[in-house]
Write a protein that holds these residues in place. Structure first.
Motif, PDB file in Angstrom:
ATOM      1  N   LYS A 253      11.323   0.603  -6.894  1.00 29.66           N
ATOM      2  CA  LYS A 253      11.034  -0.328  -5.789  1.00 29.66           C
ATOM      3  C   LYS A 253       9.909   0.245  -4.933  1.00 29.66           C
ATOM      4  N   PRO A 254       8.660   0.074  -5.398  1.00 27.72           N
ATOM      5  CA  PRO A 254       7.532   0.726  -4.705  1.00 27.72           C
ATOM      6  C   PRO A 254       7.167   0.105  -3.354  1.00 27.72           C
ATOM      7  N   ALA A 255       7.462  -1.179  -3.168  1.00 31.72           N
ATOM      8  CA  ALA A 255       6.986  -1.856  -1.958  1.00 31.72           C
ATOM      9  C   ALA A 255       7.992  -1.709  -0.823  1.00 31.72           C
ATOM     10  N   GLN A 256       8.183  -0.479  -0.363  1.00 28.76           N
ATOM     11  CA  GLN A 256       9.091  -0.237   0.759  1.00 28.76           C
ATOM     12  C   GLN A 256       8.372   0.605   1.808  1.00 28.76           C
ATOM     13  N   TYR A 257       8.413   0.100   3.036  1.00 29.05           N
ATOM     14  CA  TYR A 257       7.748   0.796   4.138  1.00 29.05           C
ATOM     15  C   TYR A 257       8.375   2.165   4.382  1.00 29.05           C
ATOM     16  N   SER A 258       7.550   3.092   4.828  1.00 24.75           N
ATOM     17  CA  SER A 258       8.048   4.416   5.200  1.00 24.75           C
ATOM     18  C   SER A 258       8.860   4.342   6.482  1.00 24.75           C
ATOM     19  N   ASP A 259       9.739   5.308   6.659  1.00 22.82           N
ATOM     20  CA  ASP A 259      10.522   5.449   7.891  1.00 22.82           C
ATOM     21  C   ASP A 259       9.832   6.407   8.861  1.00 22.82           C
ATOM     22  N   GLY A 260      10.049   6.191  10.143  1.00 26.70           N
ATOM     23  CA  GLY A 260       9.704   7.201  11.148  1.00 26.70           C
ATOM     24  C   GLY A 260       8.287   7.150  11.682  1.00 26.70           C
TER      25      GLY A 260
ATOM     26  N   GLY B  27      -3.487   4.745  -4.140  1.00 24.46           N
ATOM     27  CA  GLY B  27      -2.485   3.676  -4.222  1.00 24.46           C
ATOM     28  C   GLY B  27      -3.065   2.276  -4.314  1.00 24.46           C
ATOM     29  N   VAL B  28      -2.289   1.403  -4.945  1.00 22.97           N
ATOM     30  CA  VAL B  28      -2.559  -0.028  -4.920  1.00 22.97           C
ATOM     31  C   VAL B  28      -1.259  -0.758  -5.236  1.00 22.97           C
ATOM     32  N   LEU B  29      -0.956  -1.750  -4.423  1.00 23.28           N
ATOM     33  CA  LEU B  29       0.209  -2.606  -4.675  1.00 23.28           C
ATOM     34  C   LEU B  29      -0.295  -4.035  -4.833  1.00 23.28           C
ATOM     35  N   GLU B  30       0.338  -4.753  -5.763  1.00 20.85           N
ATOM     36  CA  GLU B  30      -0.037  -6.148  -5.953  1.00 20.85           C
ATOM     37  C   GLU B  30       1.250  -6.955  -6.040  1.00 20.85           C
ATOM     38  N   ASN B  31       1.439  -7.820  -5.065  1.00 19.95           N
ATOM     39  CA  ASN B  31       2.690  -8.587  -4.968  1.00 19.95           C
ATOM     40  C   ASN B  31       3.908  -7.681  -5.077  1.00 19.95           C
ATOM     41  N   GLY B  32       3.831  -6.547  -4.422  1.00 22.34           N
ATOM     42  CA  GLY B  32       4.972  -5.637  -4.381  1.00 22.34           C
ATOM     43  C   GLY B  32       5.133  -4.757  -5.602  1.00 22.34           C
ATOM     44  N   LYS B  33       4.264  -4.927  -6.611  1.00 22.66           N
ATOM     45  CA  LYS B  33       4.356  -4.095  -7.819  1.00 22.66           C
ATOM     46  C   LYS B  33       3.322  -2.985  -7.768  1.00 22.66           C
ATOM     47  N   GLY B  34       3.675  -1.851  -8.394  1.00 23.70           N
ATOM     48  CA  GLY B  34       2.715  -0.757  -8.440  1.00 23.70           C
ATOM     49  C   GLY B  34       3.405   0.585  -8.461  1.00 23.70           C
ATOM     50  N   HIS B  35       2.782   1.551  -7.782  1.00 22.62           N
ATOM     51  CA  HIS B  35       3.243   2.943  -7.741  1.00 22.62           C
ATOM     52  C   HIS B  35       3.652   3.208  -6.285  1.00 22.62           C
TER      53      HIS B  35
ATOM     54  N   ASP C 195       7.475   8.077 -21.514  1.00 22.27           N
ATOM     55  CA  ASP C 195       7.023   8.576 -20.212  1.00 22.27           C
ATOM     56  C   ASP C 195       6.125   7.564 -19.497  1.00 22.27           C
ATOM     57  N   LEU C 196       5.888   6.439 -20.143  1.00 25.12           N
ATOM     58  CA  LEU C 196       5.080   5.375 -19.538  1.00 25.12           C
ATOM     59  C   LEU C 196       6.006   4.273 -19.036  1.00 25.12           C
ATOM     60  N   GLN C 197       5.692   3.774 -17.836  1.00 22.25           N
ATOM     61  CA  GLN C 197       6.526   2.744 -17.202  1.00 22.25           C
ATOM     62  C   GLN C 197       5.624   1.577 -16.808  1.00 22.25           C
ATOM     63  N   TRP C 198       5.869   0.417 -17.376  1.00 30.25           N
ATOM     64  CA  TRP C 198       5.061  -0.787 -17.130  1.00 30.25           C
ATOM     65  C   TRP C 198       5.303  -1.239 -15.692  1.00 30.25           C
ATOM     66  N   ALA C 199       4.240  -1.266 -14.879  1.00 26.75           N
ATOM     67  CA  ALA C 199       4.426  -1.496 -13.439  1.00 26.75           C
ATOM     68  C   ALA C 199       4.993  -2.884 -13.133  1.00 26.75           C
ATOM     69  N   ALA C 200       4.595  -3.881 -13.907  1.00 24.31           N
ATOM     70  CA  ALA C 200       5.008  -5.260 -13.612  1.00 24.31           C
ATOM     71  C   ALA C 200       6.514  -5.454 -13.739  1.00 24.31           C
ATOM     72  N   SER C 201       7.157  -4.713 -14.665  1.00 27.15           N
ATOM     73  CA  SER C 201       8.585  -4.933 -14.910  1.00 27.15           C
ATOM     74  C   SER C 201       9.433  -3.697 -14.644  1.00 27.15           C
ATOM     75  N   GLY C 202       8.791  -2.508 -14.576  1.00 26.60           N
ATOM     76  CA  GLY C 202       9.543  -1.268 -14.406  1.00 26.60           C
ATOM     77  C   GLY C 202      10.104  -0.719 -15.710  1.00 26.60           C
TER      78      GLY C 202
END
Ligand SMILES: [Zn+2]
Length: 466
Positions: A430-437, A352-360, A302-309
């Motif tokens: 793919k956490p680093a995606q802008y919201s729509d709308g 939230g926190v993103l680092e170089n596109g990685k995170g939640h 149930d744990l997912q390493w953020a750097a690699s997914g």
């Protein structure tokens, strides 16, 4: 007849006075304080909302926002991401103010100074107990402690130094006290009570990640009892962060306790993010022995390493725990998320926190996800109630009159979105995606999102201080 120059000037003056820097025309204006929900024209001048009018307004720029909702910019009370990368994702999610209140910062003045004049959106922080304790005890962790501040009891002299740093941060204008008891489990109940006393003396709220999570004792219920008792005994205001990741299946009990405390006059508030997973540092005390049971009966997978997914197993868990880094924890039942988001008492905050596109994905999609998934698709709550938990309620928690309202005289922090199209796109993979709308966002009267495009060179963000 020749008209003297001064007459022409006087005649022209009223017309000039009517002109606004910008007019957002024909939008559906929603203000969660007055409950206004009607087509209006909004005139902005000098960073303030200068008109909310039924009749057309003249502006140097007029943007037709017909069919779109025009409302107060969202205020994220729980935003660890305090970099240009993160501010960009926040803006595209409708956020005009992002605050680091849970962990907080130390020293406070240098943190503010390094962002002033350079930030896309408004920013601010609490005086953090965690960073103060890490500094005094020489912990080697980064955002969160990983060794000395976790495993050692502070000597009386060190406790004094920690409070001195927290106090200094408040003197420097911090927005309250940040507290994460679970990350510093050797901090005694007496030390925590003393922090509540300090908050009460200074009349600032405490933002707290509680001592324990989950259904087993020690767990979320006794953890909430600790901070409610401290608030009652001292008179301090307290804000409980991410109620769902603490409460898990017990979340309804916790919400009942908070509601009861409020009815009896305590100043206690709470927040949640709209996701079924938490995230924290794998090297932190959250993963001390027994974590599986304390996080509601989960396991390595149930744990997912953020750097690699990648999903973890016993071996990778041990290896990455030594190394340290962010891990996503799939632990929160969907019905618990929905119940919390739909509760009008629960503010929306990303954590939230993103680092170089990685995170939640919560670092990019929290607010659009509530509006798209829970308001429009699932009809779990009314749009106006959702807007209230994203703007007005956080502004009230902060004690700031000029934000969180789409009203005459308020700061021109404004979010314009398409209620039929708003949706998050960020995912766990793919956490680093802008919201729509999210169509237009203005911060202090300046576009940071225009026609759905990020204006990444803009720097209208201002510091929020006490
Ligand atoms: Zn936390």
């Amino acid at each position: 007849m020749r008209v003297p120059r001064w007459v022409a000037l006087v005649l022209a003056a009223p017309v000039l006075a009517q002109q606004y820097d910008i007019v957002l025309a024909n939008g559906r204006v929603m203000d969660p304080e007055s409950n206004l929900d009607a087509v209006r024209n909004v005139g902005i001048r000098g960073g303030k909302i200068a008109a909310v009018s039924e009749s057309p307004l003249e502006g140097r720029t007029v943007v037709d926002v017909r069919g779109l909702v025009v409302t107060a910019g969202f205020i994220d009370l729980h935003s660890h991401g305090q970099t240009p990368e993160n501010y960009g994702f926040k803006a595209r999610d409708g956020v005009t103010t992002a605050l680091e209140l849970e962990v907080g910062v130390n020293p406070v003045s240098t943190w503010y100074a390094s962002r002033e004049g350079r930030a896309l959106i408004n920013f601010g922080a609490t005086s953090g107990h965690i960073p103060a304790r890490m500094a005094v005890m020489h912990d080697s962790g980064q955002l969160l402690p990983r060794d000395n501040a976790v495993t050692e009891i502070a000597a009386p002299e060190q406790v004094k130094q920690i409070y001195e740093l927290v106090r200094r941060g408040l003197d420097e204008g911090a927005l309250g006290i940040g507290l994460g008891i679970a990350y510093v489990p050797k901090t005694s109940r007496a030390e925590i009570l003393e922090l509540f006393q300090l908050a009460a003396e200074r009349r600032v709220p405490i933002y707290v990640h509680m001592r324990n999570a989950g259904p087993l004792e020690p767990g979320a219920i006794d953890a909430l009892q600790e901070v409610l008792a401290d608030a009652a005994a001292t008179g301090a205001a307290v804000h409980i962060v991410h109620i769902t990741s603490m409460g898990l299946r017990e979340t309804p009990v916790l919400l009942g306790m908070i509601d009861g405390a409020r009815r009896r006059g305590l100043d206690v508030t709470t927040e949640a993010y709209p996701y079924t997973a938490a995230m924290t540092d794998l090297s932190s005390a959250v993963f001390d022995a027994g974590w599986q049971q304390h996080l509601g009966g989960i396991s390595y997978g149930d744990l997912q390493w953020a750097a690699s997914g990648e999903r973890l197993n016993a071996d990778t868990f041990a290896r990455y725990r030594k190394q340290g880094g962010m891990v996503v924890i799939h632990s929160i039942p969907e019905d618990i998320v929905r119940l919390a988001v739909a509760n009008p008492m629960v503010m929306i905050a990303s954590d939230g926190v993103l680092e170089n596109g990685k995170g939640h994905p919560r670092g990019a999609g929290t607010f659009a996800r509530v509006l798209g998934r829970y308001v429009r698709e699932q009809r779990s709550l009314e749009l106006m109630d959702a807007l209230r938990t994203m703007s007005l309620a956080p502004a009230q928690r902060l004690g700031i009159q000029s934000k969180g309202r789409l009203q005459l005289g308020a700061d021109a922090d404004i979010t314009v979105f398409d209620p039929a199209g708003v949706m998050d796109r960020a995912t766990f993979d793919k956490p680093a995606q802008y919201s729509d709308g999210i169509t237009y966002v203005r911060v202090n009267g300046v576009f940071v999102v225009r026609n759905g495009e990020l204006q990444s060179q803009a720097t209208p963000g201002r510091p929020l201080r006490r």
